[in-house]
Design an enzyme around this catalytic site. Sequence first.
Site, mmCIF file in Angstrom:
data_model
loop_
_atom_site.group_PDB
_atom_site.id
_atom_site.type_symbol
_atom_site.label_atom_id
_atom_site.label_comp_id
_atom_site.label_asym_id
_atom_site.label_seq_id
_atom_site.Cartn_x
_atom_site.Cartn_y
_atom_site.Cartn_z
ATOM 1 N N ASP A 200 0.856 -1.188 0.000
ATOM 2 C CA ASP A 200 0.000 0.000 0.000
ATOM 3 C C ASP A 200 0.887 1.231 0.000
ATOM 4 O O ASP A 200 1.948 1.245 0.632
ATOM 5 C CB ASP A 200 -0.914 0.012 1.231
ATOM 6 C CG ASP A 200 -2.003 -1.051 1.148
ATOM 7 O OD1 ASP A 200 -2.349 -1.449 0.016
ATOM 8 O OD2 ASP A 200 -2.488 -1.489 2.206
ATOM 9 N N ASP A 214 -7.088 -1.371 -4.488
ATOM 10 C CA ASP A 214 -8.125 -1.008 -3.517
ATOM 11 C C ASP A 214 -9.065 0.055 -4.078
ATOM 12 O O ASP A 214 -10.292 -0.047 -3.956
ATOM 13 C CB ASP A 214 -7.484 -0.493 -2.224
ATOM 14 C CG ASP A 214 -6.623 -1.548 -1.543
ATOM 15 O OD1 ASP A 214 -6.901 -2.747 -1.754
ATOM 16 O OD2 ASP A 214 -5.697 -1.170 -0.816
#
Length: 261
Positions: A200, A214
């Site tokens: 991330d 995401d």
Amino acid sequence: MGEAPTSADDVREPGDESVARVYLGWGKEPALTAGKATGAHTGPPAATRADSAPGGVTPPGDEDGELRGGGSAPPAPRPIARTPVRVLLGTAVGVVLLDAITKIIVVATLSGHAPVTLIPGVLELELTRNSGAAFSIGGGVTVLFSLIAVAVVVIVARTARRLASVAWAVVLGAIVGGAVGNLVDRLVRAPGPLRGHVVDWIYLHHWPIFNVADSSIVVAAVLAVILSALGIGLDGGRYSGTDKSGAQVGPPAEQPPAGRG
């Protein structure tokens, strides 16, 4: 002896008139007289099937052969609309590639470095490793999320059989791309297959750190809500609404040709 009688005078026994008619009509095609019986059946003969196949007779006027053996032919299966399927695959592949490329760049440039501020107090680039689902939710159950991602791909693949809406193709493609993008990390990154930590790197202040995969899933979910609110189905048709039980109220609106959303 053994020869067929040649005149009506040769056969005169009472009650044997029908036998005489059979002998006298030997080799001849019997004529049908309206309102009289000439054999075991009365009235005009039924139309026999042209293909001589078993299963009864074909009603007169069935020139196209739609009725066979007293039943109608089963409807042909609906062909899969090619354009929506291509859009679904193209969207999914695009999301997976974009997610993978950005993760490779981020790992190569931000590993061991401080976060990069793009918009002060709003947006930063910060490398983190996530063992859970999107937005760092559910850490420690990586295997479960890996299996869920596989199930999502299988369900969407089955749904594509009746897909005829380009808009829904984009939605499903974005969902598949996001699921596969994070699944790749869980398969190839440490600590091991199905347990790998997801990369991330996008940090919006007051929001968990996320990645392209995401964001693709979230955008797809929003679009799905909009399409459902507009009454657009997977087949591209618009529906007037449903009652409390979920049954459709009123007939569906005219459906657009395959390949249009």
